[in-house]
Design a protein around this motif. Structure first.
Motif, short mmCIF file in Angstrom:
data_model
loop_
_atom_site.label_atom_id
_atom_site.label_comp_id
_atom_site.label_asym_id
_atom_site.label_seq_id
_atom_site.Cartn_x
_atom_site.Cartn_y
_atom_site.Cartn_z
N ALA A 141 -52.17 111.86 30.26
CA ALA A 141 -53.06 113.02 30.37
C ALA A 141 -54.47 112.57 30.77
O ALA A 141 -55.13 113.21 31.59
CB ALA A 141 -53.09 113.78 29.06
N VAL A 142 -54.90 111.44 30.21
CA VAL A 142 -56.23 110.91 30.55
C VAL A 142 -56.28 110.56 32.03
O VAL A 142 -57.22 110.89 32.75
CB VAL A 142 -56.57 109.68 29.68
N PHE A 143 -55.22 109.89 32.50
CA PHE A 143 -55.17 109.51 33.91
C PHE A 143 -55.25 110.77 34.80
O PHE A 143 -56.02 110.81 35.77
CB PHE A 143 -53.88 108.74 34.20
N ALA A 144 -54.50 111.80 34.44
CA ALA A 144 -54.52 113.05 35.23
C ALA A 144 -55.95 113.61 35.25
O ALA A 144 -56.44 114.06 36.28
CB ALA A 144 -53.55 114.06 34.64
N ARG A 145 -56.61 113.55 34.11
CA ARG A 145 -57.97 114.08 34.01
C ARG A 145 -58.96 113.28 34.89
O ARG A 145 -59.86 113.86 35.50
CB ARG A 145 -58.42 114.05 32.54
N THR A 146 -58.76 111.93 34.95
CA THR A 146 -59.70 111.12 35.75
C THR A 146 -59.64 111.51 37.23
O THR A 146 -60.59 111.25 37.96
CB THR A 146 -59.39 109.60 35.67
N LYS A 147 -58.54 112.13 37.63
CA LYS A 147 -58.40 112.49 39.05
C LYS A 147 -59.10 113.80 39.39
O LYS A 147 -59.22 114.17 40.53
CB LYS A 147 -56.91 112.58 39.41
N GLU A 148 -59.54 114.51 38.32
CA GLU A 148 -60.16 115.83 38.55
C GLU A 148 -61.59 115.92 38.07
O GLU A 148 -62.28 116.90 38.35
CB GLU A 148 -59.36 116.89 37.77
N ILE A 149 -62.03 114.92 37.34
CA ILE A 149 -63.33 115.04 36.66
C ILE A 149 -64.47 115.30 37.65
O ILE A 149 -64.52 114.71 38.73
CB ILE A 149 -63.59 113.78 35.79
N SER A 150 -65.37 116.21 37.28
CA SER A 150 -66.49 116.50 38.17
C SER A 150 -67.84 116.34 37.47
O SER A 150 -68.88 116.33 38.12
CB SER A 150 -66.36 117.91 38.75
N SER A 151 -67.82 116.21 36.13
CA SER A 151 -69.08 115.96 35.42
C SER A 151 -68.80 115.35 34.05
O SER A 151 -67.68 115.44 33.56
CB SER A 151 -69.87 117.27 35.24
N TYR A 152 -69.81 114.70 33.50
CA TYR A 152 -69.69 114.22 32.11
C TYR A 152 -70.97 114.55 31.36
O TYR A 152 -72.02 114.77 31.96
CB TYR A 152 -69.37 112.72 32.06
N ARG A 153 -70.85 114.59 30.04
CA ARG A 153 -72.00 114.90 29.18
C ARG A 153 -72.47 113.61 28.52
O ARG A 153 -71.66 112.86 27.98
CB ARG A 153 -71.59 115.89 28.09
N ILE A 154 -73.76 113.37 28.57
CA ILE A 154 -74.28 112.12 28.00
C ILE A 154 -75.64 112.37 27.35
O ILE A 154 -76.42 113.20 27.84
CB ILE A 154 -74.34 111.00 29.08
N LEU A 155 -75.86 111.69 26.25
CA LEU A 155 -77.13 111.82 25.54
C LEU A 155 -78.21 111.08 26.33
O LEU A 155 -78.01 109.92 26.71
CB LEU A 155 -76.97 111.16 24.17
N LYS A 156 -79.33 111.76 26.55
CA LYS A 156 -80.44 111.07 27.21
C LYS A 156 -81.30 110.46 26.10
O LYS A 156 -82.03 111.14 25.42
CB LYS A 156 -81.26 112.07 28.01
N ALA A 157 -81.14 109.17 25.91
CA ALA A 157 -81.84 108.52 24.80
C ALA A 157 -81.98 107.04 25.12
O ALA A 157 -81.19 106.50 25.91
CB ALA A 157 -81.05 108.69 23.51
N PRO A 158 -82.98 106.39 24.53
CA PRO A 158 -83.07 104.94 24.72
C PRO A 158 -81.85 104.26 24.09
O PRO A 158 -81.17 104.86 23.25
CB PRO A 158 -84.34 104.54 23.98
#
Ligand code: VG1
Ligand code: CO
Length: 542
Positions: A141-158
């Motif tokens: 399922a993870v592999f299938a998801r990597t083929k479609e991903i268009s954005s990720y969420r990340i903390l903006k922090a040092p």
């Protein structure tokens, strides 16, 4: 502040036998780690506010990758992240921390026994709540998801400080830097007879354990030297280094040959041992006697009751298909079930969770038990120490008595590394096509009793895994197995596993090479190895 970053899929983010493994520069590309980690979280549900464990084997790029993982985990809503101090957490210790703290899962940054460094390998693996590697349905399922991903969420922090023990609060969320060794060492103390092992060291028993400048150094120093009183200097290469000191952290007779030489010298230590990059593999060599991992599994299963944590006996034994059938003889004798699974620790998880198996192992230097859900290098060494202390015998005596009782399974693995992928695929396909006609074929004194492509039906969750390796059985109980590696990062690696059973103690002291000579020759001819790969000989024999 949480930021949403636009991205595009990378090709080939398919986890193999043990997570996603690629050359380090591939992982260093912008967004590469982030895409994969976000894809993992996208396939999971219910982790809001939950705990995630993060650690690695200390290899080059470990710290950078950890920062990314932690920031993405927090941005996606995990409530608490536990990190091994300095980014260090061995694979079995991670499994233990996940279980002990009731975590939702864990992320391990490691390419295990593959070399590290800027031109080496890197890897990421996701483990689930039982502490074990994610099952195939999750990794697919993870592999299938990597083929479609268009954005990720990340903390903006040092960047977070990974070195100071303690808890940092970010509103409702916390990051805890934990001692990577303490919980693991406490678990080992519960399983094994530390008093008896201490007494063994006190009586002059000598151990050399090579941590190979990888993750096990801090664990081995604390447990063997500080807690058990092994002589100072028993642990070699005890400081984890980003490039593993330029060595290949694979504890086999090729990459740890100096240990073999030491063990074979007249005044060698009583026990030489080593572990791999992430601490889940083991090498065990007694004075004058190398123990094959398959034999080690069988001997551990037969003697586990000598360790306090296993005093009530083993409930079942599981081994990967290519592992020798030495363990089968033990299971038969003690009257417990033997499970044969595909290669990779993820297939043992269900059996362990269901209480069907207690001891598991693989021919690739992996052994473990239901104490965690990963194979465990130091556990195996401690188990051997406990067995030797309880029996009052050396490694050689334990091994030869085991063979006399159960028979000896001569065993070798021939690896043809980094061959061209197309040729390797063709070789496997040609063998597969030939399967129906193999039965009854005769080669000199060898006659084929049957052949198939191994398929596994998980008795717990009912899932099926097909095409897990080609098995050719001979009438004298010999066996050749062919499969392609799922952990390499360049070309393909063909693994050929060769085994012959010898019940007669008078014939159990041959060299492996002698005992397997005819099967080894046939293994090349039968599969047309030279024709398909251009190789006349294996690159590594273990
Ligand atoms: C190899 C071994 C397998 C082991 C896997 C991960 O896989 O054969 O038994 O579980 O490595 O071990 P493959 O697909 O290359 O044969 V570790 O210590 O590298 O995580
Ligand atoms: Co490993």
């Amino acid at each position: 502040m949480v930021e949403t970053v636009e991205t595009a899929p990378f090709e080939g983010q398919r986890p193999g036998t043990s997570g996603l493994r690629k050359k380090t520069p591939v992982f260093q590309q912008p967004h590469y780690v982030a895409n994969f980690v976000q894809s993992i979280f996208d396939c999971l549900e219910g982790y809001e506010g939950a705990t995630l464990v993060v650690g690695g084997d200390g290899r080059f790029f470990n710290r950078e990758a950890i920062q990314t993982v932690v920031k993405i985990a927090l941005a996606n809503g995990f409530g608490r992240v536990l990190i091994g101090q300095g980014g260090i957490l061995s694979t079995p210790a991670t499994s233990n921390v996940i279980r002990q703290y009731g975590a939702f899962g864990g992320i391990i940054l490691s390419a295990s026994h593959n070399p590290g460094g800027p031109h080496g390998d890197f890897g990421i693996k996701y483990n689930v709540a039982n502490g074990g590697p994610a099952p195939e349905k999750v990794t697919e399922a993870v592999f299938a998801r990597t083929k479609e991903i268009s954005s990720y969420r990340i903390l903006k922090a040092p960047d977070f400080d990974l070195d100071a023990l303690g808890t940092t609060r970010l509103g409702e969320q916390t990051i805890e830097i934990i001692d990577p060794v303490a919980d693991y060492a406490a678990l080992m103390r519960k399983l094994f007879d530390f008093e008896r092992i201490r007494a063994l060291f006190k009586s002059g028993f000598r151990l050399k354990f090579d941590a190979m400048s990888a993750v096990t150094g801090p664990y081995a120093s604390r447990i063997f030297e500080d807690m058990l009183g092994a002589q100072a200097g028993s642990v070699l290469n005890a400081t984890p280094l980003p490039d593993f000191g330029g060595r290949h952290p694979d504890p086999n007779l090729v990459h740890a040959k100096h240990l073999l030489d030491l063990a074979m010298s007249p005044d060698g230590p009583d026990l030489c041992a080593a572990s791999d990059g992430d601490g889940d593999r083991n090498l065990v060599i007694g004075r004058g006697r190398f123990v094959t991992p398959s034999d080690s599994l069988a001997i551990i299963a037969a003697n586990a009751h000598l360790a306090p944590g296993y005093a009530s006996g083993v409930k079942g034994i599981a081994r990967s298909m290519p592992t020798s059938r030495a363990a089968d003889k033990v299971a038969e004798k003690i009257g417990v079930a033997l499970y044969e699974t595909p290669t990779g620790w993820k297939f043992f998880g269900n059996l362990l969770d269901a209480g069907m198996a207690t001891i598991c192992g693989e021919e690739s230097a992996g052994a473990g038990s239901d104490h965690v859900r990963e194979k465990d290098g130091l556990w195996a060494v401690l188990m051997w120490l406990n067995i030797l202390a309880a029996r009052g015998e050396g490694v050689d005596a334990v091994v030869t008595k085991h063979w006399a009782e159960h028979g000896r399974n001569y065993y070798a693995r021939h690896d043809y590394e980094e061959v061209e992928a197309a040729g390797a695929d063709e070789l496997m396909q040609t063998l597969r096509d030939a399967l129906p006609g193999l039965k009854g074929e005769t080669f000199g004194a060898l006659r084929i009793a049957g052949a198939d492509d191994f398929a596994y039906h998980d008795p717990v969750d009912g899932s099926d895994s097909a095409r897990q390796g080609i098995r050719v059985h001979f009438e004298d109980d010999g066996r050749i197995v062919y499969r392609l590696s799922g952990t390499g990062t360049a070309g393909a690696t063909l693994r050929v596993y060769i085994e012959r059973y010898e019940p007669d103690p008078a014939r159990q002291q041959m060299t492996t090479q002698e005992a397997l000579a005819d099967l080894a020759r046939l293994s090349q001819e039968l599969a047309g190895i030279a024709r398909f790969t251009g190789r006349k000989a294996p690159s590594v024999v273990t």
